[in-house]
Design a protein around this motif. Structure first.
Motif, short mmCIF file in Angstrom:
data_model
loop_
_atom_site.label_atom_id
_atom_site.label_comp_id
_atom_site.label_asym_id
_atom_site.label_seq_id
_atom_site.Cartn_x
_atom_site.Cartn_y
_atom_site.Cartn_z
N ALA B 116 0.81 -1.22 0.00
CA ALA B 116 0.00 0.00 0.00
C ALA B 116 0.85 1.27 0.00
CB ALA B 116 -0.94 0.00 1.21
N GLU B 117 1.83 1.35 0.87
CA GLU B 117 2.59 2.61 0.96
C GLU B 117 3.41 2.86 -0.30
OE1 GLU B 117 4.58 3.21 4.68
OE2 GLU B 117 2.87 2.46 5.82
N PHE B 118 4.05 1.81 -0.80
CA PHE B 118 4.78 1.94 -2.06
C PHE B 118 3.84 2.40 -3.16
CE2 PHE B 118 6.12 0.35 -6.16
CZ PHE B 118 7.50 0.54 -6.19
N ASN B 119 2.68 1.77 -3.26
CA ASN B 119 1.74 2.08 -4.34
C ASN B 119 1.21 3.51 -4.25
OD1 ASN B 119 2.15 -0.55 -5.04
ND2 ASN B 119 0.05 -1.25 -4.67
N ILE B 120 0.95 3.96 -3.02
CA ILE B 120 0.47 5.34 -2.87
C ILE B 120 1.57 6.32 -3.27
CG2 ILE B 120 -0.29 7.06 -1.17
CD1 ILE B 120 -1.74 4.72 0.30
N GLY B 121 2.80 6.03 -2.87
CA GLY B 121 3.92 6.87 -3.29
C GLY B 121 4.06 6.88 -4.81
N PHE B 122 3.89 5.70 -5.39
CA PHE B 122 3.99 5.56 -6.84
C PHE B 122 2.92 6.40 -7.54
CE2 PHE B 122 3.18 3.26 -10.83
CZ PHE B 122 4.46 3.11 -11.31
N ALA B 123 1.70 6.30 -7.07
CA ALA B 123 0.60 7.08 -7.65
C ALA B 123 0.80 8.58 -7.45
CB ALA B 123 -0.73 6.64 -7.03
N TRP B 124 1.38 8.91 -6.31
CA TRP B 124 1.61 10.32 -5.96
C TRP B 124 2.58 10.98 -6.96
CZ3 TRP B 124 -1.28 12.91 -2.67
CH2 TRP B 124 -0.85 14.13 -2.15
N ALA B 125 3.58 10.24 -7.38
CA ALA B 125 4.48 10.78 -8.41
C ALA B 125 3.81 10.72 -9.79
CB ALA B 125 5.79 9.98 -8.44
N ALA B 126 3.12 9.63 -10.07
CA ALA B 126 2.52 9.46 -11.40
C ALA B 126 1.53 10.59 -11.70
CB ALA B 126 1.82 8.10 -11.49
N VAL B 127 0.72 10.96 -10.72
CA VAL B 127 -0.30 11.97 -10.97
C VAL B 127 0.31 13.35 -11.21
CG1 VAL B 127 -0.86 12.85 -8.66
CG2 VAL B 127 -2.70 12.47 -10.32
N GLN B 128 1.51 13.54 -10.69
CA GLN B 128 2.19 14.83 -10.87
C GLN B 128 2.96 14.91 -12.19
OE1 GLN B 128 4.28 16.55 -7.35
NE2 GLN B 128 3.63 14.68 -6.33
N THR B 129 3.36 13.76 -12.71
CA THR B 129 4.29 13.78 -13.84
C THR B 129 3.64 13.39 -15.17
OG1 THR B 129 4.93 11.51 -13.31
CG2 THR B 129 6.32 13.29 -12.41
N LEU B 130 2.53 12.67 -15.12
CA LEU B 130 1.92 12.21 -16.36
C LEU B 130 1.03 13.30 -16.97
CD1 LEU B 130 0.95 8.60 -15.19
CD2 LEU B 130 2.69 9.17 -16.89
N ALA B 137 -2.16 2.41 -11.90
CA ALA B 137 -0.80 2.38 -11.35
C ALA B 137 -0.70 1.24 -10.34
CB ALA B 137 -0.49 3.72 -10.67
N MET B 138 -0.18 0.11 -10.79
CA MET B 138 -0.08 -1.07 -9.91
C MET B 138 1.21 -1.83 -10.23
SD MET B 138 -2.67 -1.36 -7.74
CE MET B 138 -2.47 -3.08 -7.25
N ASN B 139 1.76 -2.49 -9.18
CA ASN B 139 2.98 -3.28 -9.34
C ASN B 139 4.14 -2.47 -9.88
OD1 ASN B 139 0.65 -5.56 -10.59
ND2 ASN B 139 1.73 -5.91 -8.68
N GLY B 140 4.16 -1.20 -9.59
CA GLY B 140 5.25 -0.36 -10.07
C GLY B 140 5.19 -0.10 -11.56
N LYS D 35 11.22 -6.21 -3.36
CA LYS D 35 10.82 -7.63 -3.33
C LYS D 35 9.50 -7.81 -2.60
CE LYS D 35 15.19 -10.08 -3.87
NZ LYS D 35 16.22 -10.90 -3.18
N ASP D 36 9.37 -7.16 -1.44
CA ASP D 36 8.13 -7.30 -0.66
C ASP D 36 6.93 -6.85 -1.47
OD1 ASP D 36 9.48 -8.26 1.52
OD2 ASP D 36 9.27 -6.47 2.75
N VAL D 37 7.12 -5.77 -2.19
CA VAL D 37 6.02 -5.17 -2.93
C VAL D 37 5.70 -5.98 -4.19
CG1 VAL D 37 5.49 -3.17 -4.36
CG2 VAL D 37 6.34 -2.85 -2.04
N GLY D 38 6.69 -6.67 -4.68
CA GLY D 38 6.46 -7.47 -5.89
C GLY D 38 6.35 -6.60 -7.14
N PHE D 122 7.51 6.41 -4.86
CA PHE D 122 7.49 7.72 -5.53
C PHE D 122 8.63 7.82 -6.55
CE2 PHE D 122 8.47 12.29 -5.67
CZ PHE D 122 7.21 12.83 -5.87
N ALA D 123 9.82 7.43 -6.13
CA ALA D 123 10.98 7.48 -7.04
C ALA D 123 10.81 6.51 -8.21
CB ALA D 123 12.26 7.15 -6.27
N TRP D 124 10.16 5.38 -7.91
CA TRP D 124 9.97 4.34 -8.92
C TRP D 124 9.08 4.85 -10.07
CZ3 TRP D 124 12.77 0.10 -9.19
CH2 TRP D 124 12.35 -0.98 -9.99
N ALA D 125 8.09 5.64 -9.74
CA ALA D 125 7.27 6.27 -10.79
C ALA D 125 8.01 7.43 -11.44
CB ALA D 125 5.94 6.75 -10.21
N ALA D 126 8.68 8.24 -10.62
CA ALA D 126 9.36 9.43 -11.16
C ALA D 126 10.38 9.04 -12.21
CB ALA D 126 10.02 10.21 -10.02
#
Lengths: 161, 161, 161, 161
Positions: B116-130, B137-140, D35-38, D122-126
């Protein structure tokens, strides 16, 4: 110190499975906790079943009683679902020469906030310090299964008549 | 930065309720995560519903589309169950002038091990940059909902034809 | 059940402060743990100091002894740094009519992997079940402070001569 | 997707060592998190050093620049202590044809409450969405190292002149 641990399932071992979108009972968490904590002493973990305690039958209970009776250890911890923990405690009443402690958790050990580690630590001391007999160890209390019940609404074990 | 977040339920918000011995959807975890992390910037979290995404109806989907369309923000994150996240993404396809990111989790945010935390961080960057558009936005990975599906067996989102 | 808890600091309460890039001792974690777990029974937590146990002076130790002696409770838990826990245990030796359990942690309670919750659970049972006296409760063992020492290399408490 | 990750130490990788009663830098946590996040996709983690970023020298910085320059990947993440992350970002400014994202954490990944997983997500999306250049990704913001600084008192990165 020689402690035998039997695991039977219950909330403490529940995991979340996305494919089914529900919790199921996974491998015994008590082993992970004891390793993470680095407890001193000799112990053995033997899984007997992986059941929600509402699904534990009379046959299952007989199996648990036999496992405890056959154990060479005089200190026995049983991890168990909370709903019928008291019933299994009563079924174990006849066993002599052993200190038997039943323990479980209200929240799975896999959650960030869980009572599992505290409860295992609590049972770990209880089984070493209490005289022979059968005990339910929940909510930081040591209860006699003959006079204990789970209050589902309050999420607590309490003394019954 | 001005980010609007709509929550709809799903695994990310699932909690374990002992009284029922099952998981149910609790309050939005995205708010807790954003606060714990201490993100900079202005954002708003609006809960729309608390549903397993298999239970999201056409009416619910219309409500989600309307909420996004009516938002003053041009960056929108939607937390959503994974099973029908792609369907909601397709329903949002007509909206112009906004970057819309759908995100969820395979494991509840309340678990010790969760995406969850990774994914929220991932979405947080995606929404700003796309650029404007709708994204899953799932599985990185950033996927186009028109060409994405959840592979339940592999616990993964993947590109479909 | 009436349990008095005195806190003195130590690893169990260490937090990480980025501004200084080091760990410092924060507020007592034992209170958070007991609340999270939902223990039954009446207890009180009184912070006495926030010190690494290597910095605990004779004056500090006198203060701890006085606090325990003045307590109306006959069950007392003291959270304490591990390096001089045994010394404080010996200083408490003269107190009659109370069960006094010293406990701490090898890893801060704020870490994902910590022995803090297990140890607090362990002490919680020990203080209820042991007869009057002073005990060190670490690594799942109950030790007599007159015959215990911390083995720093093994990260363990053990019986000494 | 082909992402190269270089690790240099910093708070994100700090562990607590009881024997010394202090935090030291352990093995790269970014690998555990991914790895944890998959996460889907191909990536490689290469540890370059394990340093508090205040201890990173000009020679270390030259080594980091060389490692990034020599990488075959056009998407590079560098985990780094926050105190001199901006300086390393400026040293990387001359590299063409790559998207380079510097990320770290205010709280160690090993803590229950840490920004590490969010920040890595966040970095992973950025790194996947930004055009070529060097970026600092902290507090949910993407900053230009030429115009960024860490505000130690506010525990935040902010835009500088």
């Amino acid at each position: 110190m020689n402690i035998e641990i039997f695991t039977t399932g219950g909330t403490i071992d529940k995991l979340y499975f996305d494919a089914l979108s529900e919790y199921q009972i996974g491998s015994p968490q008590v082993l992970r906790v004891l390793k993470d904590v680095g407890v001193a002493g000799v112990f053995r973990v033997t899984p007997l079943m992986r059941k929600d305690s509402l699904d534990i039958t009379d046959e299952d209970r007989t199996q648990i009683v036999e496992a405890v009776r056959s154990s060479h250890a005089d200190k026995v911890i049983i991890t168990h679902g909370t709903d019928t923990m008291v019933d299994t405690g009563r079924a174990l009443a006849g066993i002599k020469g052993k200190t038997i402690v039943l323990v479980g958790a209200m929240q799975p050990a896999g959650l960030r906030l869980s009572d599992a580690e505290f409860n295992i630590g609590f049972a770990w001391a209880a089984v070493q310090t209490l005289s022979e007999g059968v005990y339910v160890a929940m909510n930081g209390r040591i209860l006699d299964p003959q006079h204990a019940r789970k209050n589902r609404d309050a999420h607590r074990f309490e003394v019954s008549d």
